[in-house]
Write a protein that holds these residues in place. Sequence first.
Motif, PDB file in Angstrom:
ATOM      1  N   SER A  29       0.921  -0.735   0.182  1.00  0.00           N
ATOM      2  CA  SER A  29       0.206  -0.360   0.240  1.00  0.00           C
ATOM      3  C   SER A  29       1.084   0.798   0.088  1.00  0.00           C
ATOM      4  CB  SER A  29      -0.813  -0.204   1.442  1.00  0.00           C
ATOM      5  OG  SER A  29       0.272   0.212   2.633  1.00  0.00           O
ATOM      6  N   PHE A  30       2.090   0.773   0.049  1.00  0.00           N
ATOM      7  CA  PHE A  30       3.159   1.894   0.316  1.00  0.00           C
ATOM      8  C   PHE A  30       4.301   3.105  -0.821  1.00  0.00           C
ATOM      9  CE2 PHE A  30       6.981   4.460   2.297  1.00  0.00           C
ATOM     10  CZ  PHE A  30       5.979   5.418   3.272  1.00  0.00           C
ATOM     11  N   SER A  31       3.998   3.843  -0.934  1.00  0.00           N
ATOM     12  CA  SER A  31       5.423   4.106  -1.748  1.00  0.00           C
ATOM     13  C   SER A  31       5.476   5.669  -1.011  1.00  0.00           C
ATOM     14  CB  SER A  31       5.255   3.964  -3.279  1.00  0.00           C
ATOM     15  OG  SER A  31       4.412   5.420  -2.988  1.00  0.00           O
ATOM     16  N   SER A  32       6.818   6.499  -1.350  1.00  0.00           N
ATOM     17  CA  SER A  32       7.416   7.387  -0.898  1.00  0.00           C
ATOM     18  C   SER A  32       6.244   8.520  -2.114  1.00  0.00           C
ATOM     19  CB  SER A  32       8.578   7.673  -1.233  1.00  0.00           C
ATOM     20  OG  SER A  32       9.551   7.026  -0.837  1.00  0.00           O
ATOM     21  N   ARG A  33       5.464   8.491  -2.264  1.00  0.00           N
ATOM     22  CA  ARG A  33       4.797   9.260  -3.793  1.00  0.00           C
ATOM     23  C   ARG A  33       3.662   9.233  -3.031  1.00  0.00           C
ATOM     24  NH1 ARG A  33       0.985   8.649  -7.080  1.00  0.00           N
ATOM     25  NH2 ARG A  33       1.404   5.763  -7.137  1.00  0.00           N
ATOM     26  N   HIS A  34       3.088   8.268  -2.219  1.00  0.00           N
ATOM     27  CA  HIS A  34       1.558   8.400  -2.040  1.00  0.00           C
ATOM     28  C   HIS A  34       1.849   8.638   0.119  1.00  0.00           C
ATOM     29  CE1 HIS A  34       0.532   4.304  -3.751  1.00  0.00           C
ATOM     30  NE2 HIS A  34      -0.369   5.238  -4.290  1.00  0.00           N
ATOM     31  N   TRP A  35       2.960   8.275   0.611  1.00  0.00           N
ATOM     32  CA  TRP A  35       3.270   9.603   1.393  1.00  0.00           C
ATOM     33  C   TRP A  35       3.261  11.034   1.864  1.00  0.00           C
ATOM     34  CZ3 TRP A  35       2.748   9.231   6.207  1.00  0.00           C
ATOM     35  CH2 TRP A  35       3.361  10.310   7.168  1.00  0.00           C
ATOM     36  N   ILE A  36       4.003  11.169   0.709  1.00  0.00           N
ATOM     37  CA  ILE A  36       3.945  12.660   0.388  1.00  0.00           C
ATOM     38  C   ILE A  36       2.577  13.096   0.490  1.00  0.00           C
ATOM     39  CG2 ILE A  36       5.013  14.380  -0.738  1.00  0.00           C
ATOM     40  CD1 ILE A  36       7.716  12.482  -1.516  1.00  0.00           C
ATOM     41  N   SER A  37       1.963  12.804  -0.189  1.00  0.00           N
ATOM     42  CA  SER A  37       1.000  13.207  -0.848  1.00  0.00           C
ATOM     43  C   SER A  37      -0.349  12.447   0.570  1.00  0.00           C
ATOM     44  CB  SER A  37      -0.075  12.394  -2.030  1.00  0.00           C
ATOM     45  OG  SER A  37      -1.486  12.304  -1.944  1.00  0.00           O
ATOM     46  N   SER A  38      -0.485  11.590   1.611  1.00  0.00           N
ATOM     47  CA  SER A  38      -0.976  11.711   2.158  1.00  0.00           C
ATOM     48  C   SER A  38      -0.608  13.115   3.959  1.00  0.00           C
ATOM     49  CB  SER A  38      -1.474  10.722   3.275  1.00  0.00           C
ATOM     50  OG  SER A  38       0.253  10.323   3.815  1.00  0.00           O
ATOM     51  N   VAL A  39       0.572  12.911   3.548  1.00  0.00           N
ATOM     52  CA  VAL A  39       1.220  14.902   4.429  1.00  0.00           C
ATOM     53  C   VAL A  39       0.884  16.296   4.019  1.00  0.00           C
ATOM     54  CG1 VAL A  39       3.426  16.028   4.919  1.00  0.00           C
ATOM     55  CG2 VAL A  39       3.654  13.545   4.958  1.00  0.00           C
ATOM     56  N   ARG A  40       1.288  15.649   2.860  1.00  0.00           N
ATOM     57  CA  ARG A  40       0.302  17.626   2.339  1.00  0.00           C
ATOM     58  C   ARG A  40      -2.098  17.492   2.442  1.00  0.00           C
ATOM     59  NH1 ARG A  40       4.008  17.135  -3.484  1.00  0.00           N
ATOM     60  NH2 ARG A  40       5.710  18.413  -2.501  1.00  0.00           N
ATOM     61  N   SER A  41      -2.011  15.976   2.563  1.00  0.00           N
ATOM     62  CA  SER A  41      -3.571  16.421   2.436  1.00  0.00           C
ATOM     63  C   SER A  41      -3.855  16.764   3.573  1.00  0.00           C
ATOM     64  CB  SER A  41      -4.399  14.659   2.291  1.00  0.00           C
ATOM     65  OG  SER A  41      -3.657  14.395   0.913  1.00  0.00           O
ATOM     66  N   ALA A  42      -2.740  16.086   4.631  1.00  0.00           N
ATOM     67  CA  ALA A  42      -2.902  16.263   6.375  1.00  0.00           C
ATOM     68  C   ALA A  42      -2.966  17.463   6.456  1.00  0.00           C
ATOM     69  CB  ALA A  42      -1.757  15.705   6.645  1.00  0.00           C
ATOM     70  N   PHE A  43      -1.684  18.603   6.162  1.00  0.00           N
ATOM     71  CA  PHE A  43      -0.884  19.748   6.330  1.00  0.00           C
ATOM     72  C   PHE A  43      -2.499  20.686   5.926  1.00  0.00           C
ATOM     73  CE2 PHE A  43       0.660  23.564   5.613  1.00  0.00           C
ATOM     74  CZ  PHE A  43       1.156  23.757   6.279  1.00  0.00           C
ATOM     75  N   TYR A  95      10.980  18.106   4.677  1.00  0.00           N
ATOM     76  CA  TYR A  95       9.150  17.780   5.054  1.00  0.00           C
ATOM     77  C   TYR A  95       8.927  19.996   4.312  1.00  0.00           C
ATOM     78  CZ  TYR A  95       8.473  13.222   6.672  1.00  0.00           C
ATOM     79  OH  TYR A  95       8.413  11.885   6.448  1.00  0.00           O
ATOM     80  N   VAL A  96       9.622  20.735   5.685  1.00  0.00           N
ATOM     81  CA  VAL A  96       8.479  21.754   5.505  1.00  0.00           C
ATOM     82  C   VAL A  96       8.766  22.502   3.917  1.00  0.00           C
ATOM     83  CG1 VAL A  96       9.616  24.237   5.852  1.00  0.00           C
ATOM     84  CG2 VAL A  96       9.733  22.681   7.580  1.00  0.00           C
ATOM     85  N   GLU A  97       9.887  22.012   3.156  1.00  0.00           N
ATOM     86  CA  GLU A  97       9.699  21.925   1.277  1.00  0.00           C
ATOM     87  C   GLU A  97       8.351  22.093   0.714  1.00  0.00           C
ATOM     88  OE1 GLU A  97      13.534  20.927   0.605  1.00  0.00           O
ATOM     89  OE2 GLU A  97      14.199  23.137   1.256  1.00  0.00           O
ATOM     90  N   MET A  98       8.076  20.276   1.093  1.00  0.00           N
ATOM     91  CA  MET A  98       6.685  20.309   0.882  1.00  0.00           C
ATOM     92  C   MET A  98       5.727  20.222   1.205  1.00  0.00           C
ATOM     93  SD  MET A  98       6.553  16.277   2.586  1.00  0.00           S
ATOM     94  CE  MET A  98       7.719  15.664   2.215  1.00  0.00           C
ATOM     95  N   LEU A  99       5.312  21.501   1.946  1.00  0.00           N
ATOM     96  CA  LEU A  99       4.087  21.980   2.706  1.00  0.00           C
ATOM     97  C   LEU A  99       3.984  23.327   1.976  1.00  0.00           C
ATOM     98  CD1 LEU A  99       4.749  21.452   6.111  1.00  0.00           C
ATOM     99  CD2 LEU A  99       3.405  19.955   4.724  1.00  0.00           C
ATOM    100  N   SER A 100       2.837  23.890   1.794  1.00  0.00           N
ATOM    101  CA  SER A 100       2.262  25.029   0.690  1.00  0.00           C
ATOM    102  C   SER A 100       2.228  26.329   1.530  1.00  0.00           C
ATOM    103  CB  SER A 100       1.066  24.607   0.302  1.00  0.00           C
ATOM    104  OG  SER A 100       0.014  24.953   2.217  1.00  0.00           O
ATOM    105  N   HIS A 101       2.308  25.902   2.962  1.00  0.00           N
ATOM    106  CA  HIS A 101       2.367  27.281   4.374  1.00  0.00           C
ATOM    107  C   HIS A 101       3.638  26.974   5.359  1.00  0.00           C
ATOM    108  CE1 HIS A 101      -1.554  27.222   2.539  1.00  0.00           C
ATOM    109  NE2 HIS A 101      -1.340  28.506   1.983  1.00  0.00           N
ATOM    110  N   VAL A 102       3.845  27.922   5.880  1.00  0.00           N
ATOM    111  CA  VAL A 102       4.905  27.643   6.809  1.00  0.00           C
ATOM    112  C   VAL A 102       3.926  27.385   8.093  1.00  0.00           C
ATOM    113  CG1 VAL A 102       5.584  28.894   8.795  1.00  0.00           C
ATOM    114  CG2 VAL A 102       6.004  29.976   6.349  1.00  0.00           C
ATOM    115  N   PRO A 103       4.393  26.012   8.789  1.00  0.00           N
ATOM    116  CA  PRO A 103       3.639  24.901   9.541  1.00  0.00           C
ATOM    117  C   PRO A 103       3.616  26.045  11.139  1.00  0.00           C
ATOM    118  CG  PRO A 103       5.840  24.242   9.937  1.00  0.00           C
ATOM    119  CD  PRO A 103       5.828  25.085   8.384  1.00  0.00           C
TER     120      PRO A 103
END
Length: 454
Positions: A29-43, A95-103
């Motif tokens: 079920s897992f890949s780095s691409r899926h993980w990064i997508s889930s991080v962005r969705s959660a954020f 991680y910060v670089e993949m987020l859309s705003h300052v966390p």
Amino acid sequence: MKDSLIRKYDVAGPRYTSYPTVPYWDPDSFSSRHWISSVRSAFSGGDFSREISLYIHLPFCESLCTFCACHKRITKRHEVEIPYIESVLKEWKLYVEMLSHVPRIKEIHLGGGTPTFFAPEHLKMLIDGILKYAERAVNYEFGFEGHPNNTTEDHLKTLYGLGFRRVSFGIQDYAPHVQRAIHRVQPFEKVREVTDAAWITGFTSVSHDLVFGLPFQTAEDVENTMQYTTALKPDRIALYSYAHVPWISGNGQRGFREEDLPSGKEKRLLYETGKKLLHKAGYTEIGMDHFALASDPLFRASENGTLHRNFMGYTTSNTPLLIGLGVSAISDSWYGFAQNVKSTEEYHALVNNNILPIHKGHILNDEDLIIRRHILNLMCGFYTSWKNPDMWFTGIPEVLHMLKEPRQDGLVEIRDNEIRVTPAGKPFVRNICMAFDLRLQRKKPETRLFSSTV
């Protein structure tokens, strides 16, 4: 407590800091691409957009505590501190670089290992580096794990100045023969000194971590430990069950034999002894193995239904995204999990090449997400319900069948599409959660994966 119940329910089972549990993560079920997508969705989603929690794993210890199954690196070479912090900050920047705003950071927890292995100025370097790319959230909570023998006044003042207000001191037990067996010798006077220093510095929540079920430990030892502990009146107390998992810890859990450990019946007596004395001293049981005074935020969260549980244990914060930094650290986007590599050498190599140091993970399917909510409800509130359609899943009949015996034994009450754990069932909450763990029920392990539930 009836001996027959202890014998029946003394089985290997997860502690449910996550669902699915790590041994049942699905690599397909897992890949780095899926993980990064889930991080962005959660954020980017939810009512608490941009708020995150950080768990930072600091793995170094100067000596081996032989009760510990955590990932650690034993060394007296403190020159490892700066290179490790530099790598953690590089991972954080990825991680910060993949987020859309300052966390906005709602919670930071420094765990180990021994966080106070690190010099105060190096811990300041770490937190300043984290906050360089983030803001503090409103009502943020920063906490750390401290070893009473090496947590100095400078540690406390430095971390207090950085916004830390919560500290957990690892005590385990005060009996000299138990301390020698687990290679964790620390006198009561030292614990009192560092506890008082924390309060004088301004820390508003001081916790003591105790363990029952240790080698050579007796009911009298637990009574003495509780007398010492309640005399200091820490705000919270964790009374953890010793997890004997030598297949995980390798040769770490040594210095004693299997027969030196209390039996299931004896171990439960140790817990009941400790629990009774804690209640007498004014502490309330707020979750599995956790107790708090009425003045502590953890107690208030339990009372108002906002208590949360994740890889950091019980917490008052529930952010959509928990990022774990450092070797072996686990991240949680609610939709998925990712665990970092466990070798410091591999960790350094990956982050220095701008690669997320992920070893494995899992992306939750629809059934996982519902079961996760049920298990979280049981672990935090001893109650769950599927009255709302979004909490129903096709495995409910399977769960009810698994709970038939616990119901007959008076551990749970089931009616009107809801389950409530009874007072008699609270010591067996892990067993009750196992009924919901359909991944475990559908694929029983051939070898032992978990510690005993009793």
